[in-house]
Design an enzyme around this catalytic site. Structure first.
Site, PDB file in Angstrom:
ATOM      1  N   GLY A 174      70.299  20.629  30.716  1.00 31.99           N
ATOM      2  CA  GLY A 174      71.393  19.859  30.100  1.00 31.99           C
ATOM      3  C   GLY A 174      72.146  20.734  29.101  1.00 31.99           C
ATOM      4  O   GLY A 174      73.381  20.804  29.120  1.00 31.99           O
ATOM      5  N   HIS A 175      71.385  21.431  28.245  1.00 31.56           N
ATOM      6  CA  HIS A 175      72.025  22.341  27.286  1.00 31.56           C
ATOM      7  C   HIS A 175      72.728  23.482  28.027  1.00 31.56           C
ATOM      8  O   HIS A 175      73.821  23.892  27.648  1.00 31.56           O
ATOM      9  CB  HIS A 175      70.986  22.943  26.339  1.00 31.56           C
ATOM     10  CG  HIS A 175      70.263  21.940  25.499  1.00 31.56           C
ATOM     11  ND1 HIS A 175      68.950  21.595  25.729  1.00 31.56           N
ATOM     12  CD2 HIS A 175      70.664  21.213  24.429  1.00 31.56           C
ATOM     13  CE1 HIS A 175      68.568  20.699  24.832  1.00 31.56           C
ATOM     14  NE2 HIS A 175      69.581  20.438  24.035  1.00 31.56           N
ATOM     15  N   LYS A 224      67.578  14.718  31.707  1.00 30.91           N
ATOM     16  CA  LYS A 224      66.908  15.845  31.030  1.00 30.91           C
ATOM     17  C   LYS A 224      66.914  15.591  29.536  1.00 30.91           C
ATOM     18  O   LYS A 224      67.947  15.191  28.968  1.00 30.91           O
ATOM     19  CB  LYS A 224      67.670  17.139  31.308  1.00 30.91           C
ATOM     20  CG  LYS A 224      67.751  17.484  32.774  1.00 30.91           C
ATOM     21  CD  LYS A 224      66.876  18.652  33.112  1.00 30.91           C
ATOM     22  CE  LYS A 224      67.076  19.029  34.572  1.00 30.91           C
ATOM     23  NZ  LYS A 224      66.050  19.909  35.067  1.00 30.91           N
TER      24      LYS A 224
END
Ligand code: PAF
Length: 284
Positions: free
Chosen positions: A36-37, A185
């Site tokens: 996700g990051h 996530k």
């Protein structure tokens, strides 16, 4: 990739980039990074000449009985992921670099917006988020900042703060990234044991259920929320914090699914609190 531990190092580097006429993107994180990051960094790299990620577990956004101490950390792994995705600098400050022992200035939205959804059980959370994000904006002075849609209330609150305080920064919201089986996530997924990991699927299943109801024409927000709630309640390991349908901008509850609506939830799976949501953009 530059690893900066002090505000001064960040300021000097950003100043140099800006003198070269380069644009700067900021990806604020609390570390323990996942795909996700990575998707935020990818987006930032595609839109900005230089990308700074912050990696800081911000104490002011945790309540007294929350998981500040237990929050997972792995800076070496974070650096590997950031570097792989083309990040130019990571800001990794100590708490003492960010907060003087007698720091007493906060940024807080004084409307009902931060009191909804997660704010009901996390009353100081968004004050801490707004304060640290303001500080990061002042330190990095980015042209754009990138936030995930999974934290939809946080994203709406930051947009509001940026508007209210006239930060000349473009806020870019990025879609939720999910595991192949649907689970959104999250760094907190690491707390789940195998049985809980399986049970946690009720969140994304409820999202899918709600989305399908809306796609099939349901406009009564209460009916959508009730169906999602019933689905989650059927899972013995799940305990609902909230399931709500709110206006996508103000975060205030809605009765009808019309215009921009956020349908969001927070659910405890065992002791782990997870969030998920979907957004509806429905014309008149
Ligand atoms: O979303 C997060 O990880 C945090 O709330 C943020 C925006 C990095 C502020 O600490």
């Amino acid at each position: 990739m530059i690893i900066a531990k002090t505000i001064e190092e960040v300021r000097a580097q950003v100043r140099a980039w800006k003198q070269e006429g380069l644009t700067v993107g900021l990806v604020p994180t609390m570390g323990y990074l996942h795909e996700g990051h990575a998707s935020l960094v990818d987006k930032a790299v595609s839109q900005c000449d230089r990308v700074v990620a912050s990696d800081f577990v911000n104490p002011t956004q945790f309540g007294p009985n929350e998981d500040l101490e237990a929050y997972p950390r792995d800076f070496d792994r974070d650096c590997a992921l950031l570097e792989e995705h083309g990040c130019h600098m990571v800001f990794y400050p100590e708490v003492s670099e960010m907060y003087a022992p007698d720091a007493a200035t906060y940024v807080e939205i004084l409307s009902d917006m931060p009191k909804q959804l997660c704010g009901q059980t996390r009353p100081i959370h968004f004050r801490g988020v707004c304060t640290v994000v303001s500080k990061l904006f002042n330190i990095v002075t980015p042209d754009k900042a990138f936030f995930g849609q999974k934290d939809a209330q946080q994203l709406a609150i930051i947009r509001r703060m940026v508007r209210d305080l006239s930060y000349g920064i473009e806020i870019v919201g990025c879609p939720i990234v999910r595991e192949p089986d649907g689970l959104a996530k999250s760094s907190r997924n690491t707390y789940l044991n195998p049985q809980e990991r399986q049970a946690a699927l009720v969140l994304s299943q409820a999202v899918r259920l709600g989305q399908t109801m809306v796609e099939e024409g349901e406009t009564d927000a209460r009916r959508v929320v009730e169906a999602m709630t019933a689905h989650i309640q059927a899972e013995p390991l799940a305990r609902i914090d909230y399931v709500s349908a709110v206006d996508g901008v103000t975060m205030l509850p809605v009765e009808t699914i019309q215009g921009s609506v956020l349908v969001a939830m927070a659910v405890y799976i065992g002791k782990t609190r997870l969030i998920d949501n979907f957004i509806v953009e429905k014309g008149e």
